[in-house]
Design a protein around this motif. Structure first.
Motif, PDB file in Angstrom:
ATOM      1  N   GLU A 133      14.827 -14.290  54.124  1.00  0.00           N
ATOM      2  CA  GLU A 133      13.862 -14.108  53.032  1.00  0.00           C
ATOM      3  C   GLU A 133      12.530 -14.786  53.339  1.00  0.00           C
ATOM      4  O   GLU A 133      11.464 -14.272  52.993  1.00  0.00           O
ATOM      5  CB  GLU A 133      14.460 -14.640  51.726  1.00  0.00           C
ATOM      6  CG  GLU A 133      15.588 -13.757  51.203  1.00  0.00           C
ATOM      7  CD  GLU A 133      16.250 -14.305  49.956  1.00  0.00           C
ATOM      8  OE1 GLU A 133      16.076 -15.512  49.668  1.00  0.00           O
ATOM      9  OE2 GLU A 133      16.952 -13.531  49.257  1.00  0.00           O
ATOM     10  N   LYS A 134      12.572 -15.943  54.006  1.00  0.00           N
ATOM     11  CA  LYS A 134      11.329 -16.620  54.416  1.00  0.00           C
ATOM     12  C   LYS A 134      10.527 -15.743  55.373  1.00  0.00           C
ATOM     13  O   LYS A 134       9.310 -15.592  55.238  1.00  0.00           O
ATOM     14  CB  LYS A 134      11.648 -17.946  55.103  1.00  0.00           C
ATOM     15  CG  LYS A 134      12.011 -19.097  54.189  1.00  0.00           C
ATOM     16  CD  LYS A 134      12.267 -20.347  55.023  1.00  0.00           C
ATOM     17  CE  LYS A 134      12.751 -21.510  54.168  1.00  0.00           C
ATOM     18  NZ  LYS A 134      13.065 -22.688  55.009  1.00  0.00           N
ATOM     19  N   GLN A 137       8.940 -12.875  53.527  1.00  0.00           N
ATOM     20  CA  GLN A 137       7.826 -13.357  52.703  1.00  0.00           C
ATOM     21  C   GLN A 137       6.587 -13.633  53.553  1.00  0.00           C
ATOM     22  O   GLN A 137       5.453 -13.391  53.125  1.00  0.00           O
ATOM     23  CB  GLN A 137       8.255 -14.620  51.955  1.00  0.00           C
ATOM     24  CG  GLN A 137       7.222 -15.122  50.950  1.00  0.00           C
ATOM     25  CD  GLN A 137       7.719 -16.361  50.201  1.00  0.00           C
ATOM     26  OE1 GLN A 137       8.686 -16.996  50.597  1.00  0.00           O
ATOM     27  NE2 GLN A 137       7.060 -16.693  49.105  1.00  0.00           N
TER      28      GLN A 137
END
Length: 243
Positions: A133-134, A137
């Protein structure tokens, strides 16, 4: 020299600095390579082929580890501080498996989620959901529809294109000609499970394997049913469908 105009060397330095900063951020998240884990000799051979070629085209039945090995190779390359790969791009043809899902709501990534979720599942296994997810993003992992990459020049990127048996020869040509400098394209599919063609020889995957089998910098790998490493019942199921 006009003070408002940067020299070519200065522009190159800016680019190199930006590229270094991106790689630095990536390696802060991906601090090490994935575990050295191969269930068959052919998985190891496929992994090496992915590393050795600019484009690798793979076919094989379900359960041989095509997707896992390609994603493992992509993560290992992305996490390596000694190269300049700065993005993982996941591309799929949005063809449904004999089901009509209708017009899906949301932005592009939300519309593609049903097709991309297997790739996210593998990433979660390899690097963890939080790291995945990082990277999304921070735009180091990107999802794109095949139809929207026309006119692109894809540099410094590892691109994974799965379900390639559902692409047309023209779509495959479109994809292959997007490769820019310092990029790798990992293309795979199962010619026996096309959702678009009755004759697998009409598939863009079949066409590409036939055209590029002996081309330098393009690797071709074909798994067989003997390479299946998931539940052994898969092999028996596939044999029944072949009868």
């Amino acid at each position: 020299m006009n003070r408002k105009t940067k020299s070519v060397s200065a522009q190159t330095q800016d680019y190199t600095t930006k590229n270094f900063l991106k790689k630095d951020l990536i390696t802060q998240i991906l601090t090490k390579k994935t575990k050295e884990k191969f269930l068959t000799e052919n998985q190891k051979l496929y992994y090496n082929l992915l590393n050795d070629n600019q484009i690798t085209i793979c076919s094989g039945p379900a359960g041989v580890g095509k997707s896992y090995i390609a994603m493992k190779a992509a993560v290992d390359l992305l996490s390596d501080p000694n190269n300049s790969f700065e993005k993982l791009m996941i591309v799929r043809p949005a063809v449904e498996a004999e089901e009509k899902l209708g017009s899906l709501p949301g932005a592009l990534e939300e519309k593609l989620d049903p097709y991309i979720s297997p790739s996210y599942y593998l990433l979660n296994k390899l690097i963890g959901k939080e790291n995945r997810e990082k990277l999304i993003q921070m735009d180091f992992i990107e999802v794109q529809a095949l139809a929207y990459i026309r006119g692109w020049n894809i540099d410094n990127t590892i691109l994974i294109f799965e379900e390639a048996q559902n692409s047309t020869p023209n779509q495959m040509k479109l994809l292959l000609t997007r490769i820019g400098f310092n990029s790798k394209f990992f293309i795979s599919g199962d010619l026996e499970q096309t959702d678009r063609y009755k004759d697998k020889k009409q598939s863009g995957l079949w066409d590409a394997i036939s055209k590029f089998r002996n081309m330098h910098d393009i690797g071709i790998f074909e798994f067989g049913e003997e390479d299946i490493v998931r539940n052994p019942i898969i092999s028996r199921i596939l044999k029944k469908y072949e009868e």
